[in-house]
Design a protein around this motif. Structure first.
Motif, mmCIF file in Angstrom:
data_model
loop_
_atom_site.group_PDB
_atom_site.id
_atom_site.type_symbol
_atom_site.label_atom_id
_atom_site.label_comp_id
_atom_site.label_asym_id
_atom_site.label_seq_id
_atom_site.Cartn_x
_atom_site.Cartn_y
_atom_site.Cartn_z
ATOM 1 N N GLN A 1 6.340 27.793 39.039
ATOM 2 C CA GLN A 1 8.105 27.710 39.229
ATOM 3 C C GLN A 1 8.837 28.864 38.909
ATOM 4 O O GLN A 1 9.901 28.569 39.701
ATOM 5 C CB GLN A 1 8.422 27.031 37.748
ATOM 6 C CG GLN A 1 8.230 24.839 38.057
ATOM 7 C CD GLN A 1 6.976 24.812 36.962
ATOM 8 O OE1 GLN A 1 5.954 25.301 36.606
ATOM 9 N NE2 GLN A 1 7.289 24.006 36.105
ATOM 10 N N ILE A 2 8.667 29.159 37.717
ATOM 11 C CA ILE A 2 9.095 30.764 38.248
ATOM 12 C C ILE A 2 9.359 31.587 38.752
ATOM 13 O O ILE A 2 10.208 32.570 39.723
ATOM 14 C CB ILE A 2 8.937 31.856 36.513
ATOM 15 C CG1 ILE A 2 8.472 31.005 35.451
ATOM 16 C CG2 ILE A 2 9.323 32.985 36.752
ATOM 17 C CD1 ILE A 2 10.131 30.899 35.062
ATOM 18 N N VAL A 3 8.148 31.681 39.465
ATOM 19 C CA VAL A 3 8.219 32.455 41.223
ATOM 20 C C VAL A 3 9.152 31.550 42.257
ATOM 21 O O VAL A 3 9.089 32.702 43.006
ATOM 22 C CB VAL A 3 6.821 32.182 41.121
ATOM 23 C CG1 VAL A 3 6.482 32.965 42.693
ATOM 24 C CG2 VAL A 3 5.456 32.723 40.896
ATOM 25 N N LEU A 4 8.965 30.410 42.278
ATOM 26 C CA LEU A 4 10.000 30.017 43.088
ATOM 27 C C LEU A 4 11.453 30.228 42.700
ATOM 28 O O LEU A 4 11.879 31.043 43.704
ATOM 29 C CB LEU A 4 9.342 28.561 43.092
ATOM 30 C CG LEU A 4 9.725 27.489 44.227
ATOM 31 C CD1 LEU A 4 8.902 27.612 45.385
ATOM 32 C CD2 LEU A 4 10.050 26.691 44.173
ATOM 33 N N ILE A 5 11.933 29.588 41.476
ATOM 34 C CA ILE A 5 12.857 29.727 40.669
ATOM 35 C C ILE A 5 13.635 31.521 41.545
ATOM 36 O O ILE A 5 14.093 31.575 42.148
ATOM 37 C CB ILE A 5 13.377 29.995 39.580
ATOM 38 C CG1 ILE A 5 12.659 28.170 39.149
ATOM 39 C CG2 ILE A 5 14.792 29.991 39.463
ATOM 40 C CD1 ILE A 5 13.114 28.564 37.770
ATOM 41 N N LEU A 6 12.381 32.317 40.970
ATOM 42 C CA LEU A 6 13.109 33.695 41.537
ATOM 43 C C LEU A 6 13.084 34.259 42.427
ATOM 44 O O LEU A 6 13.993 35.182 42.807
ATOM 45 C CB LEU A 6 11.770 34.344 40.267
ATOM 46 C CG LEU A 6 12.068 34.593 38.555
ATOM 47 C CD1 LEU A 6 10.870 35.380 38.013
ATOM 48 C CD2 LEU A 6 13.291 35.572 37.689
ATOM 49 N N GLY A 7 11.754 33.565 43.369
ATOM 50 C CA GLY A 7 11.222 34.172 45.236
ATOM 51 C C GLY A 7 13.123 33.534 45.630
ATOM 52 O O GLY A 7 14.117 34.282 46.005
#
Lengths: 316, 302
Positions: B162-168
């Motif tokens: 989730q974090i990777v997706l959101i930050l991306g």
């Protein structure tokens, strides 16, 4: 100036529209099982049933109806009620917004009073040891996480000198001094973190301005270096820096969220975090909307200042 | 890129060794002209290696507790001391490096792809699509990063993917502005017009003319995003909204074992913060140096 103002206000409309769609869209993305979780976690099942929560979140109508209803409410200051405390979100925001605003303003003052002198010094003493020191400092400040500094400030003074920053909030108008004593530590940390960018920008702008012909003219007239820098160069070099200060509003609010949590400042950031942990979505979307709109307004204000400072902008 | 400008035309057909030489030559130039940037790159590489080899190097297990050796000050067995559960802080720092690197590289990579797609669409196609995308980016950028992150996490929940997706997405949308600017300036070049008038397809122009020429901007964008992403993840984890415990994130270490036991064991607050600062500083300095060397428009503006 009036045409400029109208143009700027009109340009704001599509952005605001998209911003409202983002906030609304985010709330629509809440998965259904979250409502179940929310009911279990908040134990609101006694006061609300599922339909009531869906109604409170505005999920009980077709999407476009929901959006219009929500936008209409937002425009009239009705942002719904907190699922947890059942108080209107608008009044919670009214209570916390000024506190965050104060923190942000103090931080901005700290940032400007650090960044401008050092940036100017760095530019007029380009490539000296002082310049390198200032630039290294600003690069390091860009990398140091403010929540780390905040944590260190909480710990080390108390270990070494048995002093720890006060954590009890007093409203400014009750007791300004106690209030400032509490707010100053997070404001300084936040201000220093933000000063790095302003410092770099001030330096670049001053370097550029110092190479202009009118600076050579001013020097040739025999004006003292002090007058050349402070009167002739600074006024023109600072114009882009004003814009930058507006661009930093999001950084200030973002930083405030973390520092409010560390130093227990009951502002909007703390409100947001508490709402997130309680899954209080009306409050979350209220804070979300207010930060977005607030930043748009700040940038509008900055643009107007810009038009006022630089006549060329007005007539473009 | 004075030395690279000449072979660039036929670069695709050159044997591999020439590419290697260009890479080496670039690094030599980096070391000669931007020593600080080179050091930054080396330090970042060191953290990258530490993260990649964390499982091998770490002297203790990730969640290996030893209640008899709680809150020990740094010593020979535990270089950075132990935390409130008797876990070895040095091992957890290494594992934290791994997590930071995974999140940093993955999210920065995703952000770069998003930036390229949006930026190229907006910049090359122009017109109404450009208008629409840009107003959306405007609106997106009015929200403070951290507030946007917190709101989205409150919806999708914490966790590495989730974090990777959101930050991306967050940094990708914001960065599309920079790619768009680069695309617009390349689009107006003579060779692009020439290709258009020869009837080249849009896809061909994008692949052969636009993309290769915005690569310097893209590389710099990717590098500078890594630092921002690592900091953002640490901030979220510090607030308890990032990667959930017991995963050893640097941000999480600062807040959980960190804050409650700091008065007894102040060194617990030092290692994660120092590592974060070092990594972000290193990659920022390296990114600055890359920008000066790769992006001629930014050269001299410092």
């Amino acid at each position: 100036m009036r045409a400029f103002l109208i143009r700027r206000l009109l340009a704001l409309v599509p952005t605001l529209l998209f911003a409202s769609l983002i906030v609304f869209g985010a709330m629509r993305l809440i998965p259904g099982d979250v409502i179940d979780l929310m009911m279990a976690q908040n134990d609101v099942s006694t006061t609300h049933d599922r339909a009531a929560i869906e109604a409170a979140l505005g999920l009980d109508a077709p999407v476009h109806v929901q959006y219009v209803r929500w936008l209409g409410g937002a425009l009239t200051g009705d942002l719904g009620r907190s699922l947890w405390q059942n108080t209107p979100v608008a009044s919670q925001l009214a209570a916390t917004l000024p506190i965050t605003f104060e923190l942000g303003l103090l931080a901005l003052l700290v940032s400007i009073s650090v960044a401008l002198p050092i940036g100017i010094y760095s530019a007029i003493r380009q490539d000296t040891a002082g310049d390198y020191a200032a630039r290294s400092f600003s690069l390091i400040m860009l990398a140091v996480p403010s929540f780390w500094i905040g944590t260190l400030v909480m710990v080390f003074p108390s270990v070494w000198w048995r002093w720890s920053p006060p954590l009890e909030y007093t409203p400014f108008f009750t007791d300004p001094l106690t209030n400032l004593r509490h707010m100053l530590v997070p404001a300084i940390i936040l201000g220093l973190a933000i000063s790095a960018v302003t410092m770099r920008m001030t330096r670049t702008m001053m370097l550029e301005v110092m190479r202009q012909d009118y600076i050579r003219t001013a020097r040739a007239k025999g004006l003292s270096e002090r007058v050349v820098v402070l009167v002739h160069a600074l006024r023109n070099g600072l114009i882009p820096v004003v814009t930058l200060i507006g661009l930093q509003a999001p950084l200030l609010i973002g930083g405030a969220v973390i520092l409010e949590q560390i130093f227990v400042v009951p502002g909007m950031g703390l409100l947001l975090l508490e709402a997130v942990f309680q899954r209080d979505y009306p409050v979350i979307s209220g804070v979300f909307l207010v930060t977005g709109v607030g930043i748009l307004l700040i940038n509008l204000l900055v643009d107007l200042t810009y038009g006022w400072l630089d006549p060329r902008v007005r007539h473009r | 890129m004075t030395d690279a400008a000449i072979p660039a035309a036929g670069a695709a057909g050159l044997p591999r060794s020439v590419h290697d030489n260009r890479f080496l030559a670039f690094n030599r130039r980096l070391i000669r002209e931007k020593p600080l940037g080179a050091v930054g790159g080396a330090v970042f590489l060191l953290f990258l290696l530490a993260g990649a080899l964390a499982d091998v190097i770490a002297p203790f297990g990730l969640n290996e507790t030893d209640m008899l050796r709680r809150l020990e000050a740094p010593n020979l067995a535990h270089w950075f001391g132990t935390d409130h559960l008797g876990r070895d802080v040095f091992s957890r720092i290494l594992m934290g490096a791994q997590l930071s690197m995974i999140v940093g590289l993955a999210a920065a990579g995703l952000a770069t792809v998003v930036s390229i797609v949006l930026g190229v669409l907006s910049g090359y196609l122009g017109g109404r699509i450009d208008m629409l995308i840009q107003r959306f980016v405007d609106a997106w950028m009015t929200f403070p990063d951290l507030v946007l992150l917190i709101v989205v996490v409150s919806i999708v929940g914490p966790g590495v993917p989730q974090i990777v997706l959101i930050l991306g997405l967050l940094y990708g949308i914001a960065g599309s502005r920079i790619v768009r600017g680069a695309v617009i300036s390349v689009r107006e070049n003579m060779y692009t017009h020439a290709a258009q008038s020869m009837g080249a397809t849009t896809w061909h122009i994008l692949r052969r003319h636009i993309l290769p020429n915005i690569m310097p901007v893209v590389i710099v964008l990717f590098t500078t995003r890594i630092g921002a992403v690592i900091l953002a993840e640490a901030g979220l984890s510090f607030l308890g909204l990032g990667v959930p415990p017991p995963a050893p994130t640097w941000g999480g270490m600062l807040s959980d074992s960190g804050r409650s036991y700091l008065y007894l064991a102040p060194w617990l607050a030092l290692a994660p913060g120092l590592c974060l600062t070092a990594v972000v500083y290193a990659i920022n300095v390296y990114g600055d140096a890359l920008r000066d060397l790769l992006d001629p428009r930014m050269r001299g503006s410092r």
